[in-house]
Write an enzyme that holds these catalytic residues in place. Structure first.
Site, short mmCIF file in Angstrom:
data_model
loop_
_atom_site.label_atom_id
_atom_site.label_comp_id
_atom_site.label_asym_id
_atom_site.label_seq_id
_atom_site.Cartn_x
_atom_site.Cartn_y
_atom_site.Cartn_z
N GLU A 1 0.47 -1.17 -0.04
CA GLU A 1 0.03 -0.14 -0.20
C GLU A 1 0.97 1.13 0.21
OE1 GLU A 1 -3.07 2.61 3.36
OE2 GLU A 1 -2.20 0.37 3.51
N THR B 1 -4.14 5.68 2.38
CA THR B 1 -4.76 7.17 2.96
C THR B 1 -5.69 8.41 2.25
OG1 THR B 1 -2.29 6.77 3.68
CG2 THR B 1 -3.14 9.23 5.00
N LYS C 1 -10.94 -2.25 7.68
CA LYS C 1 -9.47 -1.86 8.06
C LYS C 1 -9.28 -1.92 9.27
CE LYS C 1 -5.64 1.42 8.15
NZ LYS C 1 -5.42 2.80 7.16
#
Length: 227
Positions: free
Chosen positions: A57, A86, A146
């Site tokens: 990621e 993000t 998540k």
């Protein structure tokens, strides 16, 4: 389309959902890369791929991530799933889809983000901590949720969540070290998201041979748990 959308909503009441990339699911490990600049990704990714990492990621807190992403995809895309994380607004989400992210990660709970990504056929993993946040994303069609920051709760939290939400697909993130990775996977996580405990000082001139050793250790633990 990077994942296969399930379209049985009308018949089953289930939301449309795009599966995480199979390579990421099989590896059970996502490395979260935060660098000072996007050009620093290359040398670190070389080592990670060589050590067996198959999902990374790339975070938007690293300046230039979008601009450098096509080069990274051309160089590493055959060996590793490259996601973008993000993501905190719809414009960045749209750009992540446009540049070809294998999956998208956001630290927040947004059913709108889930719909935007799912409509584009791209897997999305939204963040959350409370049962209400996690269920909101999952019921909207998230590929996985998540659990963040995972270090504040621990693997037993996932076991508790499985009571009311037995089908929840979860990826813990934040403070997951080597022992924690094994514990979270045994608790039922589909994968673990790991940053500092694996990367260490790799993005600030650290020993890349030591990075290779740490990465290989995480790969071994995640493979052993899935055996």
């Amino acid at each position: 389309m990077t994942g296969e959308a399930m379209t049985g909503e009308a018949m089953t009441g289930e939301p449309r959902r795009v599966a995480l990339p199979q390579r990421t699911v099989d590896s059970r490990l996502i490395v979260v890369a935060r660098a000072k600049r996007a050009e620093d990704y290359d040398a670190v990714l070389d080592v990670l791929v060589d050590a067996g990492i198959r999902s990374v990621e790339l975070t938007l807190t690293t300046p230039g991530t979008f601009e450098h992403f096509p080069q990274l995809l051309a160089r590493f895309g055959d060996a590793v799933d490259l996601g973008i994380g993000t993501v905190t607004n719809t414009a960045d989400l749209a750009r992540a889809i446009e540049v070809g992210a294998a999956y998208i990660v956001t630290p927040i709970t947004s059913t709108g983000f889930v719909t935007q990504a799912t409509d584009a056929g791209v897997p999305i993993v939204p963040g959350g901590l409370t049962p209400t946040e996690l269920f909101a994303s999952w019921s909207a069609g998230a590929s996985a949720v998540k659990v963040f920051p995972a270090g504040q709760v621990g693997p037993a939290y996932l076991k508790d969540l499985r009571g009311p939400f037995p089908d929840l697909v979860a990826v813990p993130s934040g403070g997951v070290d080597l022992a924690g990775a094994e514990a979270w996977l045994r608790a039922g996580a589909v994968a673990v998201s790991v940053g500092g405990p694996l990367l260490g000082d790799a993005f600030s001139g650290g020993d890349l041979a030591a990075l290779r050793e740490r990465a290989a250790a995480f790969v071994e633990v995640c493979a052993r748990d899935s055996a």
